[in-house]
Design an enzyme around this catalytic site. Sequence first.
Site, mmCIF file in Angstrom:
data_model
loop_
_atom_site.group_PDB
_atom_site.id
_atom_site.type_symbol
_atom_site.label_atom_id
_atom_site.label_comp_id
_atom_site.label_asym_id
_atom_site.label_seq_id
_atom_site.Cartn_x
_atom_site.Cartn_y
_atom_site.Cartn_z
ATOM 1 N N ASN A 69 0.859 -1.192 0.000
ATOM 2 C CA ASN A 69 0.000 0.000 0.000
ATOM 3 C C ASN A 69 0.890 1.235 0.000
ATOM 4 O O ASN A 69 1.325 1.718 1.047
ATOM 5 C CB ASN A 69 -0.928 -0.005 1.219
ATOM 6 N N GLU A 70 1.158 1.718 -1.185
ATOM 7 C CA GLU A 70 2.053 2.853 -1.363
ATOM 8 C C GLU A 70 1.356 4.152 -0.951
ATOM 9 O O GLU A 70 0.128 4.183 -0.783
ATOM 10 C CB GLU A 70 2.475 2.939 -2.831
#
Length: 331
Positions: free
Chosen positions: A173-174
């Site tokens: 989850n950037e």
Amino acid sequence: MIDQTKAALLEYKAPGSFEETRYEKLHNVIVNNSSDGSIAIAHCIAKLILAKQKKKETCVLGLATGSSPLSVYRELVRLHQEEGLSFKNVITFNLDEYYPISKEDVQSYYHFMHQNLFNGIDIEPENIHIPNGEVTPEELRASCIAYEKKIKKLGGIDLQILGIGRTGHIGFNEPGSHLNSQTRTITLDHLTRFDASAAFQGIENVPRKAITMGIQTILNAKRILLMAWGTYKAEIIQKAIEGKITDKIPTTYLQYHKNTTLILDTEAASELTRIKTPWLVSSCDWNEANRSKAIAWLSERVNKSILKLTDEDYNQNGMSDLLAQHGSSYD
Ligand code: GLP
């Protein structure tokens, strides 16, 4: 077999309850080194598996890849092989996988997990779940939805293990990931691909995409343990623990979760306020080392040479008790 003291070390304590953790919004435990921390985590997992076995229940684990959990998995394999810990009641869901990637590829998380954990324990193969990097682009969306549904159907994740990427990502989850995000595809940030480039023999070989559980998927876990080792994680750890919740640092979303513990070695903890500048947190032991460190820090902070520091400078920067011990800044 299970070292209760080690497992107890990681017991959750709500942030905000202790003076010395004033700046901290996430519960964390600082261990001497990654080996001590990994063993404590492994014994925590083993304790849960055994407790569930006693109740004849399954134990749903959320698992991570990367270098951080390697020693945890080594200890779990040892507990199985040398001390008879069984994983027959364990169901696992991995956080993420590169996309596209073949299961045979040595860089795939499928390969990593079998190599470092699954091949060494007695888990039932049908209880292992890893996002599928082999599906066609047309099948991708449905496969992510099915993954999410399966987690829910099995009662949710009892214990989620996490590492942290230098972009502040959990899973993949950037930055920019939404609080309500679910299992989906994501385009990897340059820094993430750079950090993976050694494993892929060059950044050009690192896939541009990945499949990852979402932030919401992770926050639904009943218990979360995040580990971080080494100086190169210190900066992002400080932001995750002391910073405001922001999509720019997805790890800060963990501040919403009321049963998360971060396990840090002394290097990863080195940028925390209570470690770096303890005089800003509470009364400090003004030994020679702390005195020199604090005065050098103050002189840099107010941009004055040490001899020019005034009582006011000391008082405004958490060092009034040092001043009280010595009379005045001149002394
Ligand atoms: C990858 C994984 C993350 C992991 C991160 C950190 O990006 N997808 O789940 O936390 O790497 O890796 P390492 O533990 O090697 O620092």
